[in-house]
Motif scaffolding. Structure first.
Motif, PDB file in Angstrom:
ATOM      1  N   GLY A 262     -17.113  18.055 -10.531  1.00 36.53           N
ATOM      2  CA  GLY A 262     -17.251  17.401  -9.236  1.00 36.53           C
ATOM      3  C   GLY A 262     -15.891  17.193  -8.601  1.00 36.53           C
ATOM      4  N   PRO A 263     -15.842  16.710  -7.358  1.00 38.52           N
ATOM      5  CA  PRO A 263     -14.566  16.512  -6.680  1.00 38.52           C
ATOM      6  C   PRO A 263     -13.657  15.548  -7.431  1.00 38.52           C
ATOM      7  CG  PRO A 263     -16.400  16.331  -5.141  1.00 38.52           C
ATOM      8  CD  PRO A 263     -16.996  16.361  -6.512  1.00 38.52           C
ATOM      9  N   GLN A 264     -12.359  15.859  -7.411  1.00 38.44           N
ATOM     10  CA  GLN A 264     -11.346  15.021  -8.048  1.00 38.44           C
ATOM     11  C   GLN A 264     -10.320  14.622  -6.996  1.00 38.44           C
ATOM     12  OE1 GLN A 264     -10.731  14.839 -11.900  1.00 38.44           O
ATOM     13  NE2 GLN A 264     -12.941  15.151 -11.791  1.00 38.44           N
ATOM     14  N   VAL A 265      -9.882  13.358  -7.019  1.00 39.38           N
ATOM     15  CA  VAL A 265      -8.847  12.901  -6.106  1.00 39.38           C
ATOM     16  C   VAL A 265      -7.485  13.291  -6.670  1.00 39.38           C
ATOM     17  CG1 VAL A 265      -7.749  10.901  -5.035  1.00 39.38           C
ATOM     18  CG2 VAL A 265     -10.240  10.984  -5.258  1.00 39.38           C
ATOM     19  N   LEU A 266      -6.747  14.092  -5.904  1.00 36.91           N
ATOM     20  CA  LEU A 266      -5.415  14.503  -6.339  1.00 36.91           C
ATOM     21  C   LEU A 266      -4.348  13.508  -5.897  1.00 36.91           C
ATOM     22  CD1 LEU A 266      -5.416  18.348  -5.619  1.00 36.91           C
ATOM     23  CD2 LEU A 266      -5.855  17.169  -7.777  1.00 36.91           C
ATOM     24  N   GLU A 267      -4.379  13.128  -4.622  1.00 34.89           N
ATOM     25  CA  GLU A 267      -3.367  12.232  -4.080  1.00 34.89           C
ATOM     26  C   GLU A 267      -3.973  11.395  -2.966  1.00 34.89           C
ATOM     27  OE1 GLU A 267       0.123  14.319  -2.780  1.00 34.89           O
ATOM     28  OE2 GLU A 267       0.400  15.363  -4.685  1.00 34.89           O
ATOM     29  N   VAL A 268      -3.312  10.288  -2.671  1.00 33.71           N
ATOM     30  CA  VAL A 268      -3.698   9.432  -1.555  1.00 33.71           C
ATOM     31  C   VAL A 268      -2.444   9.195  -0.720  1.00 33.71           C
ATOM     32  CG1 VAL A 268      -4.743   7.261  -0.838  1.00 33.71           C
ATOM     33  CG2 VAL A 268      -5.446   8.317  -2.999  1.00 33.71           C
ATOM     34  N   ASN A 269      -2.502   9.578   0.542  1.00 33.48           N
ATOM     35  CA  ASN A 269      -1.333   9.495   1.413  1.00 33.48           C
ATOM     36  C   ASN A 269      -1.423   8.241   2.274  1.00 33.48           C
ATOM     37  OD1 ASN A 269       0.641   9.931   3.479  1.00 33.48           O
ATOM     38  ND2 ASN A 269       0.582  12.112   3.038  1.00 33.48           N
ATOM     39  N   GLY A 270      -0.441   7.383   2.146  1.00 35.37           N
ATOM     40  CA  GLY A 270      -0.437   6.126   2.877  1.00 35.37           C
ATOM     41  C   GLY A 270       0.223   6.205   4.236  1.00 35.37           C
ATOM     42  N   VAL A 271       0.882   7.316   4.544  1.00 39.81           N
ATOM     43  CA  VAL A 271       1.434   7.562   5.879  1.00 39.81           C
ATOM     44  C   VAL A 271       0.912   8.932   6.296  1.00 39.81           C
ATOM     45  CG1 VAL A 271       3.514   7.530   7.319  1.00 39.81           C
ATOM     46  CG2 VAL A 271       3.483   6.248   5.183  1.00 39.81           C
ATOM     47  N   ALA A 272      -0.390   9.025   6.384  1.00 36.17           N
ATOM     48  CA  ALA A 272      -1.059  10.317   6.539  1.00 36.17           C
ATOM     49  C   ALA A 272      -0.851  10.899   7.928  1.00 36.17           C
ATOM     50  CB  ALA A 272      -2.556  10.161   6.268  1.00 36.17           C
ATOM     51  N   ALA A 273      -0.475  12.179   7.966  1.00 33.08           N
ATOM     52  CA  ALA A 273      -0.468  12.923   9.229  1.00 33.08           C
ATOM     53  C   ALA A 273      -1.892  13.393   9.523  1.00 33.08           C
ATOM     54  CB  ALA A 273       0.480  14.106   9.129  1.00 33.08           C
ATOM     55  N   TRP A 274      -2.198  13.580  10.808  1.00 29.80           N
ATOM     56  CA  TRP A 274      -3.557  14.006  11.149  1.00 29.80           C
ATOM     57  C   TRP A 274      -3.578  15.087  12.232  1.00 29.80           C
ATOM     58  CZ3 TRP A 274      -1.651   9.136  12.410  1.00 29.80           C
ATOM     59  CH2 TRP A 274      -1.504   8.853  13.761  1.00 29.80           C
ATOM     60  N   HIS A 275      -2.439  15.758  12.431  1.00 31.53           N
ATOM     61  CA  HIS A 275      -2.398  16.793  13.469  1.00 31.53           C
ATOM     62  C   HIS A 275      -3.388  17.913  13.163  1.00 31.53           C
ATOM     63  CE1 HIS A 275       0.375  19.257  16.374  1.00 31.53           C
ATOM     64  NE2 HIS A 275      -0.830  19.052  16.849  1.00 31.53           N
ATOM     65  N   GLY A 276      -3.368  18.409  11.923  1.00 32.04           N
ATOM     66  CA  GLY A 276      -4.305  19.472  11.553  1.00 32.04           C
ATOM     67  C   GLY A 276      -5.742  19.001  11.600  1.00 32.04           C
TER      68      GLY A 276
ATOM     69  N   ALA B  23       0.828  -1.204   0.000  1.00 32.62           N
ATOM     70  CA  ALA B  23       0.000   0.000   0.000  1.00 32.62           C
ATOM     71  C   ALA B  23       0.864   1.257   0.000  1.00 32.62           C
ATOM     72  CB  ALA B  23      -0.935  -0.002   1.214  1.00 32.62           C
ATOM     73  N   ILE B  24       1.941   1.233   0.774  1.00 35.27           N
ATOM     74  CA  ILE B  24       2.822   2.402   0.823  1.00 35.27           C
ATOM     75  C   ILE B  24       3.494   2.625  -0.525  1.00 35.27           C
ATOM     76  CG2 ILE B  24       4.948   3.290   1.849  1.00 35.27           C
ATOM     77  CD1 ILE B  24       4.016   1.970   4.480  1.00 35.27           C
ATOM     78  N   GLU B  25       3.935   1.550  -1.164  1.00 38.54           N
ATOM     79  CA  GLU B  25       4.562   1.687  -2.477  1.00 38.54           C
ATOM     80  C   GLU B  25       3.583   2.273  -3.495  1.00 38.54           C
ATOM     81  OE1 GLU B  25       7.687  -2.075  -2.035  1.00 38.54           O
ATOM     82  OE2 GLU B  25       5.740  -2.344  -2.998  1.00 38.54           O
ATOM     83  N   ARG B  26       2.325   1.859  -3.432  1.00 39.46           N
ATOM     84  CA  ARG B  26       1.332   2.378  -4.371  1.00 39.46           C
ATOM     85  C   ARG B  26       1.061   3.857  -4.147  1.00 39.46           C
ATOM     86  NH1 ARG B  26      -2.455  -2.670  -2.807  1.00 39.46           N
ATOM     87  NH2 ARG B  26      -1.595  -4.237  -4.226  1.00 39.46           N
ATOM     88  N   SER B  27       1.065   4.285  -2.893  1.00 34.86           N
ATOM     89  CA  SER B  27       0.708   5.673  -2.606  1.00 34.86           C
ATOM     90  C   SER B  27       1.886   6.623  -2.743  1.00 34.86           C
ATOM     91  CB  SER B  27       0.107   5.782  -1.197  1.00 34.86           C
ATOM     92  OG  SER B  27       1.052   5.438  -0.202  1.00 34.86           O
TER      93      SER B  27
ATOM     94  N   MET C 176       1.876   5.660  -9.970  1.00 32.50           N
ATOM     95  CA  MET C 176       1.134   4.426  -9.723  1.00 32.50           C
ATOM     96  C   MET C 176      -0.211   4.734  -9.083  1.00 32.50           C
ATOM     97  SD  MET C 176       0.760   1.253 -10.060  1.00 32.50           S
ATOM     98  CE  MET C 176       2.368   0.961 -10.837  1.00 32.50           C
ATOM     99  N   SER C 177      -0.234   5.707  -8.166  1.00 29.33           N
ATOM    100  CA  SER C 177      -1.509   6.115  -7.569  1.00 29.33           C
ATOM    101  C   SER C 177      -2.483   6.560  -8.652  1.00 29.33           C
ATOM    102  CB  SER C 177      -1.299   7.253  -6.571  1.00 29.33           C
ATOM    103  OG  SER C 177      -0.543   6.839  -5.464  1.00 29.33           O
TER     104      SER C 177
ATOM    105  N   MET D 260      -5.520   0.213   0.996  1.00 22.43           N
ATOM    106  CA  MET D 260      -4.992   0.837   2.209  1.00 22.43           C
ATOM    107  C   MET D 260      -5.860   0.569   3.432  1.00 22.43           C
ATOM    108  SD  MET D 260      -3.675   4.393   0.628  1.00 22.43           S
ATOM    109  CE  MET D 260      -1.994   4.157   1.105  1.00 22.43           C
ATOM    110  N   ASP D 261      -5.197   0.372   4.584  1.00 24.01           N
ATOM    111  CA  ASP D 261      -5.908   0.254   5.853  1.00 24.01           C
ATOM    112  C   ASP D 261      -6.420   1.622   6.298  1.00 24.01           C
ATOM    113  OD1 ASP D 261      -5.628  -2.551   6.509  1.00 24.01           O
ATOM    114  OD2 ASP D 261      -3.490  -2.148   6.758  1.00 24.01           O
ATOM    115  N   TYR D 262      -5.560   2.618   6.187  1.00 21.43           N
ATOM    116  CA  TYR D 262      -5.989   3.987   6.463  1.00 21.43           C
ATOM    117  C   TYR D 262      -5.314   4.895   5.444  1.00 21.43           C
ATOM    118  CZ  TYR D 262      -1.638   5.688   8.712  1.00 21.43           C
ATOM    119  OH  TYR D 262      -0.351   6.096   8.965  1.00 21.43           O
ATOM    120  N   ALA D 263      -5.955   6.011   5.155  1.00 21.57           N
ATOM    121  CA  ALA D 263      -5.439   6.873   4.099  1.00 21.57           C
ATOM    122  C   ALA D 263      -5.926   8.297   4.299  1.00 21.57           C
ATOM    123  CB  ALA D 263      -5.891   6.369   2.721  1.00 21.57           C
ATOM    124  N   GLY D 264      -5.060   9.240   3.973  1.00 23.13           N
ATOM    125  CA  GLY D 264      -5.449  10.637   3.874  1.00 23.13           C
ATOM    126  C   GLY D 264      -5.655  10.950   2.404  1.00 23.13           C
ATOM    127  N   VAL D 265      -6.889  11.185   2.015  1.00 19.81           N
ATOM    128  CA  VAL D 265      -7.226  11.380   0.603  1.00 19.81           C
ATOM    129  C   VAL D 265      -7.433  12.865   0.358  1.00 19.81           C
ATOM    130  CG1 VAL D 265      -8.788  10.742  -1.265  1.00 19.81           C
ATOM    131  CG2 VAL D 265      -8.332   9.117   0.589  1.00 19.81           C
TER     132      VAL D 265
END
Length: 308
Positions: free
Chosen positions: A262-276, A96-100, A105-106, A249-254
């Motif tokens: 309509g909404p478009q997916v730009l990136e998918v983060n496989g080691v997503a930070a969530w402080h903000g 999953a990390i390699e894909r993101s 590849m994403s 992915m088990d968890y992801a920041g999309v």
């Protein structure tokens, strides 16, 4: 239970995860993957992981992987691959990390799964990349040049038709681009984008990332954007969940951006930070991640492989 938290730095996120694990009666130990080795002579089932010399962790959470040479990063990912093959739940695993982390590849996997995402190109030839930029510019379209493995909005440049004039592609031997061009079609500048957090296949929280000033088109918190609580609409939730599913992915920041289509997916983060995101979210995000790991991932882990 003893859980490895793989991270190249100790900070707010790792402390949050450790506290969430303690609340569930588990222990979280922070380990840098750079300090882990494949050791067929003395390692536990071939792996040497500091703090887990006698037995392997019951599970692992990946919070960060330090940069390095191609060989070093390959070895670090190899440790994650090996844990998975040995039946240890890894959250997110190396695949999953390699894909993101590889934006090309994403984009490919999102497109193949029918997830709305801007057209993108990954091109090694400087001449071919420059011809693409010229074609897009002639159609009055801009592109965003991104480091293939970049994060936090660093190294982004607009090329093509920008503010009424043509901007050519810069030299691809500039540090950060790795002598290749990953280009994504630019969506007209918006005041914000969305970050949606998906945990265990379900969208759980969303925020708007509002740009730091007029005309600001990069919305990363690290680049000065501010988090604003957002309504997690069914449309945003479904799109983010589809993106996480496409990359396994088990968890992801999309990251999603509004557009006329309509909404478009730009990136998918496989080691997503969530402080903000935590600042505008009522529930404890680290606890939700830990609960999903313990209640879902570990429950369906390969028990025969562990008992063997």
């Amino acid at each position: 239970m003893r859980i490895a938290i793989f991270s190249d730095e100790i900070g707010w996120h790792t402390r949050q995860l450790q506290a969430a694990l303690r609340a569930r009666g588990a222990q979280g130990r922070c380990v840098d993957l750079a300090d882990c080795d494949i050791d067929l002579a003395r390692g536990v089932q071939g792996l040497s992981i500091p703090g887990f010399r006698e037995r392997l962790p019951d599970a692992a959470i990946v919070r960060g992987i330090a940069g390095g040479s191609f060989e070093q990063v390959t070895k670090r990912l190899g440790v994650l691959h090996a844990l998975r093959e040995l039946g240890i739940p890894v959250y997110n695993d190396a695949r999953a990390i390699e894909r993101s982390v590889d934006k090309s590849m994403s984009s490919l996997l999102l497109h193949a799964a029918g997830v709305a995402t801007p057209p993108a190109w990954a091109i090694e030839s400087p001449q071919a990349a420059q011809r693409l930029v010229m074609r897009e510019s002639a159609a009055r379209r801009a592109l965003v040049l991104k480091p293939l493995f970049g994060s936090q909005g660093h190294g982004l440049q607009r090329v093509g038709w920008v503010d009424g004039a043509h901007l050519p592609l810069p030299a691809l031997d500039t540090p950060g681009y790795g002598r290749m061009a990953y280009l994504q079609r630019f969506i007209a500048a918006q005041a914000h984008d969305w970050r949606v957090l998906v945990i265990g296949g379900r969208a759980r929280a969303a925020m708007q990332r509002v740009g730091s000033g007029a005309g600001q088109w990069i919305h990363n918190i690290a680049q000065g954007a501010r988090p604003v609580r957002a309504v997690l609409t069914p449309e945003l939730a479904a799109l983010a969940e589809a993106a996480a599913r496409a990359l396994g992915m088990d968890y992801a920041g999309v990251d999603l951006l509004p557009s006329s289509a309509g909404p478009q997916v730009l990136e998918v983060n496989g080691v997503a930070a969530w402080h903000g995101l935590q600042r505008v979210t009522a529930f404890n995000i680290a606890q939700a991640i830990v609960d999903d790991l313990l209640d879902r991932r570990m429950a369906r882990s390969a028990q025969p492989a562990r008992s063997a």
